[in-house]
Design a protein around this motif. Sequence first.
Motif, mmCIF file in Angstrom:
data_model
loop_
_atom_site.group_PDB
_atom_site.id
_atom_site.type_symbol
_atom_site.label_atom_id
_atom_site.label_comp_id
_atom_site.label_asym_id
_atom_site.label_seq_id
_atom_site.Cartn_x
_atom_site.Cartn_y
_atom_site.Cartn_z
ATOM 1 N N MET A 490 -12.681 -21.654 -12.279
ATOM 2 C CA MET A 490 -11.672 -22.103 -11.324
ATOM 3 C C MET A 490 -11.526 -21.110 -10.180
ATOM 4 S SD MET A 490 -9.862 -24.659 -10.816
ATOM 5 C CE MET A 490 -8.718 -25.071 -9.506
ATOM 6 N N ARG A 491 -11.419 -21.625 -8.968
ATOM 7 C CA ARG A 491 -11.314 -20.769 -7.788
ATOM 8 C C ARG A 491 -9.915 -20.896 -7.184
ATOM 9 N NH1 ARG A 491 -17.061 -23.339 -6.117
ATOM 10 N NH2 ARG A 491 -18.201 -22.390 -7.850
ATOM 11 N N THR A 492 -9.250 -19.771 -7.068
ATOM 12 C CA THR A 492 -7.915 -19.696 -6.473
ATOM 13 C C THR A 492 -8.042 -19.048 -5.094
ATOM 14 O OG1 THR A 492 -6.854 -19.500 -8.626
ATOM 15 C CG2 THR A 492 -5.612 -18.686 -6.727
ATOM 16 N N ASP A 493 -7.424 -19.660 -4.092
ATOM 17 C CA ASP A 493 -7.583 -19.078 -2.753
ATOM 18 C C ASP A 493 -6.428 -18.166 -2.360
ATOM 19 O OD1 ASP A 493 -5.536 -20.818 -1.888
ATOM 20 O OD2 ASP A 493 -6.566 -21.275 -0.012
ATOM 21 N N ARG A 494 -5.272 -18.301 -3.065
ATOM 22 C CA ARG A 494 -4.140 -17.431 -2.720
ATOM 23 C C ARG A 494 -3.119 -17.489 -3.849
ATOM 24 N NH1 ARG A 494 -0.432 -17.771 2.832
ATOM 25 N NH2 ARG A 494 1.157 -16.284 2.167
ATOM 26 N N VAL A 495 -2.455 -16.365 -4.076
ATOM 27 C CA VAL A 495 -1.373 -16.290 -5.060
ATOM 28 C C VAL A 495 -0.072 -16.029 -4.317
ATOM 29 C CG1 VAL A 495 -0.451 -15.067 -7.055
ATOM 30 C CG2 VAL A 495 -2.924 -15.457 -6.874
ATOM 31 N N PHE A 496 0.921 -16.860 -4.568
ATOM 32 C CA PHE A 496 2.235 -16.736 -3.927
ATOM 33 C C PHE A 496 3.200 -16.143 -4.952
ATOM 34 C CE2 PHE A 496 -0.091 -20.032 -1.787
ATOM 35 C CZ PHE A 496 0.246 -19.909 -0.445
ATOM 36 N N ALA A 497 3.735 -14.963 -4.651
ATOM 37 C CA ALA A 497 4.661 -14.286 -5.559
ATOM 38 C C ALA A 497 6.094 -14.586 -5.139
ATOM 39 C CB ALA A 497 4.420 -12.779 -5.538
ATOM 40 N N PRO A 498 7.009 -14.779 -6.093
ATOM 41 C CA PRO A 498 8.412 -15.029 -5.726
ATOM 42 C C PRO A 498 9.040 -13.790 -5.104
ATOM 43 C CG PRO A 498 8.190 -14.775 -8.105
ATOM 44 C CD PRO A 498 6.803 -14.795 -7.553
ATOM 45 N N ASP A 499 9.923 -14.027 -4.141
ATOM 46 C CA ASP A 499 10.646 -12.940 -3.469
ATOM 47 C C ASP A 499 11.931 -12.668 -4.242
ATOM 48 O OD1 ASP A 499 12.053 -11.230 -1.845
ATOM 49 O OD2 ASP A 499 11.766 -12.388 -0.002
ATOM 50 N N PRO A 500 12.050 -11.503 -4.887
ATOM 51 C CA PRO A 500 13.264 -11.220 -5.680
ATOM 52 C C PRO A 500 14.538 -11.242 -4.847
ATOM 53 C CG PRO A 500 11.531 -9.600 -6.135
ATOM 54 C CD PRO A 500 11.083 -10.398 -4.953
ATOM 55 N N ALA A 501 14.427 -10.981 -3.539
ATOM 56 C CA ALA A 501 15.613 -10.953 -2.681
ATOM 57 C C ALA A 501 16.236 -12.334 -2.520
ATOM 58 C CB ALA A 501 15.248 -10.388 -1.315
ATOM 59 N N LEU A 502 15.471 -13.396 -2.842
ATOM 60 C CA LEU A 502 15.981 -14.764 -2.676
ATOM 61 C C LEU A 502 16.511 -15.351 -3.976
ATOM 62 C CD1 LEU A 502 13.201 -16.248 -0.351
ATOM 63 C CD2 LEU A 502 15.403 -15.245 0.299
ATOM 64 N N ARG A 503 16.402 -14.607 -5.072
ATOM 65 C CA ARG A 503 16.794 -15.129 -6.383
ATOM 66 C C ARG A 503 18.243 -15.608 -6.407
ATOM 67 N NH1 ARG A 503 14.105 -17.244 -8.736
ATOM 68 N NH2 ARG A 503 15.671 -18.797 -9.048
ATOM 69 N N ALA A 504 19.172 -14.771 -5.949
ATOM 70 C CA ALA A 504 20.597 -15.131 -6.005
ATOM 71 C C ALA A 504 20.893 -16.333 -5.128
ATOM 72 C CB ALA A 504 21.449 -13.937 -5.593
ATOM 73 N N THR A 505 20.278 -16.380 -3.931
ATOM 74 C CA THR A 505 20.499 -17.510 -3.012
ATOM 75 C C THR A 505 20.075 -18.814 -3.654
ATOM 76 O OG1 THR A 505 20.202 -16.122 -1.055
ATOM 77 C CG2 THR A 505 19.833 -18.490 -0.781
ATOM 78 N N TYR A 506 18.867 -18.831 -4.202
ATOM 79 C CA TYR A 506 18.370 -20.081 -4.758
ATOM 80 C C TYR A 506 19.039 -20.431 -6.091
ATOM 81 C CZ TYR A 506 14.794 -20.843 -1.193
ATOM 82 O OH TYR A 506 14.149 -21.111 -0.009
ATOM 83 N N ASP A 507 19.474 -19.445 -6.859
ATOM 84 C CA ASP A 507 20.244 -19.745 -8.071
ATOM 85 C C ASP A 507 21.535 -20.487 -7.726
ATOM 86 O OD1 ASP A 507 18.380 -18.601 -9.729
ATOM 87 O OD2 ASP A 507 19.522 -16.764 -10.115
ATOM 88 N N GLU A 508 22.208 -20.015 -6.689
ATOM 89 C CA GLU A 508 23.477 -20.631 -6.281
ATOM 90 C C GLU A 508 23.253 -22.054 -5.780
ATOM 91 O OE1 GLU A 508 27.271 -19.699 -3.298
ATOM 92 O OE2 GLU A 508 25.457 -18.461 -3.214
ATOM 93 N N ILE A 509 22.218 -22.242 -4.971
ATOM 94 C CA ILE A 509 21.956 -23.589 -4.444
ATOM 95 C C ILE A 509 21.526 -24.529 -5.564
ATOM 96 C CG2 ILE A 509 20.584 -24.946 -2.819
ATOM 97 C CD1 ILE A 509 20.300 -22.383 -1.132
ATOM 98 N N PHE A 510 20.748 -24.022 -6.506
ATOM 99 C CA PHE A 510 20.305 -24.873 -7.611
ATOM 100 C C PHE A 510 21.487 -25.335 -8.461
ATOM 101 C CE2 PHE A 510 18.575 -25.260 -12.046
ATOM 102 C CZ PHE A 510 17.863 -26.427 -11.830
ATOM 103 N N ALA A 511 22.457 -24.456 -8.665
ATOM 104 C CA ALA A 511 23.659 -24.859 -9.401
ATOM 105 C C ALA A 511 24.381 -25.988 -8.675
ATOM 106 C CB ALA A 511 24.582 -23.657 -9.584
ATOM 107 N N ALA A 512 24.445 -25.888 -7.342
ATOM 108 C CA ALA A 512 25.065 -26.956 -6.555
ATOM 109 C C ALA A 512 24.249 -28.245 -6.656
ATOM 110 C CB ALA A 512 25.205 -26.517 -5.098
ATOM 111 N N TYR A 513 22.926 -28.103 -6.673
ATOM 112 C CA TYR A 513 22.034 -29.269 -6.777
ATOM 113 C C TYR A 513 22.279 -30.017 -8.086
ATOM 114 C CZ TYR A 513 17.648 -31.916 -6.895
ATOM 115 O OH TYR A 513 16.722 -32.919 -6.952
ATOM 116 N N ARG A 514 22.366 -29.293 -9.187
ATOM 117 C CA ARG A 514 22.626 -29.925 -10.475
ATOM 118 C C ARG A 514 24.003 -30.596 -10.483
ATOM 119 N NH1 ARG A 514 20.207 -28.454 -15.140
ATOM 120 N NH2 ARG A 514 21.395 -30.257 -15.872
#
Length: 534
Positions: A490-514
Motif C-alpha cells: 500500500m502506498r500512502t502519499d501523506r500522513v495528517f497528524a491531529p493538532d493537539p491545540a484544537l482538541r478542546a475546541t473540537y471537543d466542545e463543538i462535538f458535545a454541542a453536535y450530539r
Amino acid sequence: MAASAPQILAIDLGTSGMKAALVAADGTVTGWAERPVPLRVLPGGGAEQDPVAWWTALGEVAAELGRAHPEQMRAVRAVCASTQGEGTIAVDAAGEPLTPCISWLDMRGAPHLRRQFGGFPAYQGMSVRRIARWLRLTGGMPSPTGKDPAAHMLLVRDEMPQVYARTTSFLNVLDWINLKLTGRTVATVDSILTSWVTDNRRPGDIRYSPALVADCGIDADKLPPIVACTDVIGTLTPAAAAHLGLPQSVEVVAGAIDNTAAAIGAGTTGDNEPHLYLGTSSWIAAHVPGKKTDVAAGIASVPCAIGDRYLMTALQATAGANLTWLRDKVVEYDDPLLAAGHVSRDEGSIFDAFDAIIPTVPPGANGVLYTPWLYGERAPVDDPNLRAAFLNISLDTNRSDLLRAVFEGVAFNTRWLAGAVDRFLGARVTSMAITGGGALSDSWCQIFADVLDVEIRRDAQPLAVNARGAGWIGAVGTGQLTFADIPDLMRTDRVFAPDPALRATYDEIFAAYRDLHKRLAPVYRRLNRPDRLH
C-alpha cells in the motif's frame, strides 16, 4: 525492453457508470477508462439500470485500455470485478435478463417485504422472531425501505408473476457480470448477503440456511450456488473474450461488491485496521476475526473477501453528497466553485477550489454548525427522518464559514460513528487510512485528523481504491500474492497528524453536535411524517 508484469483487468461498476483499470500484483494501476451508464428513476420509488448497457460499456472501456496500453493488455492473466451491491436481475435459462437491474435505490419492494415477513410482535413491519433469527444467522436483516434483493425478488414474484415463472436465477450485479464473463451462474459470499438467506456463522463455510430459504418466499432453485470472492470461477467464454479483446484462456476470479473490494484496496487487510472511505456516502470498515452485530449502532461484521475473516462496516448515509449539494444548489451559476467542478473531468478540481477557501476560516467555522443528514442517517443511529441544517448563523456569517461548517459537520458525524466503531473493536482507533474521492482534499483530511483526534494516512491513489481492490482479489485468487502481503504494498502519499491545540475546541463543538441531534430528532420526526410528504 522488459515484458510487462502480469495484469488483472479490474472492473469497477458503480451506479454512475462502468470503469476499468489494469492492475499489477504490486498494486500498480496502469490505465483507466470509464463510461457513464444512466439510472432510470421511476414513479413510486423505482430505480433501474440496463444490464446490457453495463456490458456494452465494459466492451468500450476494455477497447480504450487496449488502445492506450497494448503491452499491459497483452499481459492480462485474469479478470476480476468490484460492483455496486444490492441490485437484482432476474435471468432466464439462457442467462438473458428478464428485467432491468432493480437498483439498490429501488424501494418498491417494501410493502411486499412487510407482507412476507410480518407478524406480532413486529419492528418496522417485520416479525421480531424473524429479526432475531436473521441477526443470529446472518448478522443483519432486510432493510425496511425495500432497497435490497430480499425485497426486490418479492416485487418480481408479486407484481411480475409471468417473469417470476420464467426466472431461472436471481442475480446481484456482480453475479450477472460474472455470468456474462464465464457463462456460470454463481453468487459470492458478499453478493448473496442482502438476500438474507445465508448462515454466516462460519466465515470459511458460508451456506444457505434451509430455514431462511424456506421463509424467504422465493423458490430455492432460483438462488445461485455460493462461491468465495477469490475463487476462480472459469475462463472467458468465446463471446466475452471477443468483447474484451482478450484470449479465452484468461481466468475470471469471482470478485466482490464495492465496500468489500475497497477494504482490500485500502490495504487494511489485518485485524481491526480501519479505513475511512469518503465518497458520496462514507463508511468506516475493518476486517475482524468474529461475527458480531451492534443493533443499536447499526454496525455488523459480515462475510468478505478474506475467507477466514469478517468485515465490520459502519455506514454514514451522506458525506461528499453534502459538498455536491453545496456546489449544485447553493452557489451561483457563474461561481468559480461551480466552474471548477464542471470544466475539468478531474474530480480533484472541485477540491482544489474548496482547499483554497477552507484554511481562511478558523477551526469551528466562526461558530457555525452543520448537520450532514441530507438523506437521513444509517449509523450510529438509523433514522430516515433526520435532515441537514446550518445552525448559529449571524449577520457576520459568510459563505466561507458555511463551507468549512459542511466539511466539519461530516467529520463530527464520523467522530460520532467512530465512537461506536471503537466500542465494536474493543479499543480506541488511533490511526486510520483514508480513501475515496473526498480524500483528494488536503483540508478535509486535516479536519478529519483534528476532529477525530487520530492520525489520517491518505491513499496515494484514492480514486482507484475499488479497482485496486478488485485487482488484488484477482491476484490472490490466481496465486500471485496473499492478503497478508497487501499492507506492505500500500502506498500512502501523506500522513495528517491531529493538532493537539484544537482538541478542546473540537471537543466542545462535538458535545454541542450530539446535543443538537438529541433535540432535533423529535422535530424532524414530526416534520417528515409520511402524511406530510408528497
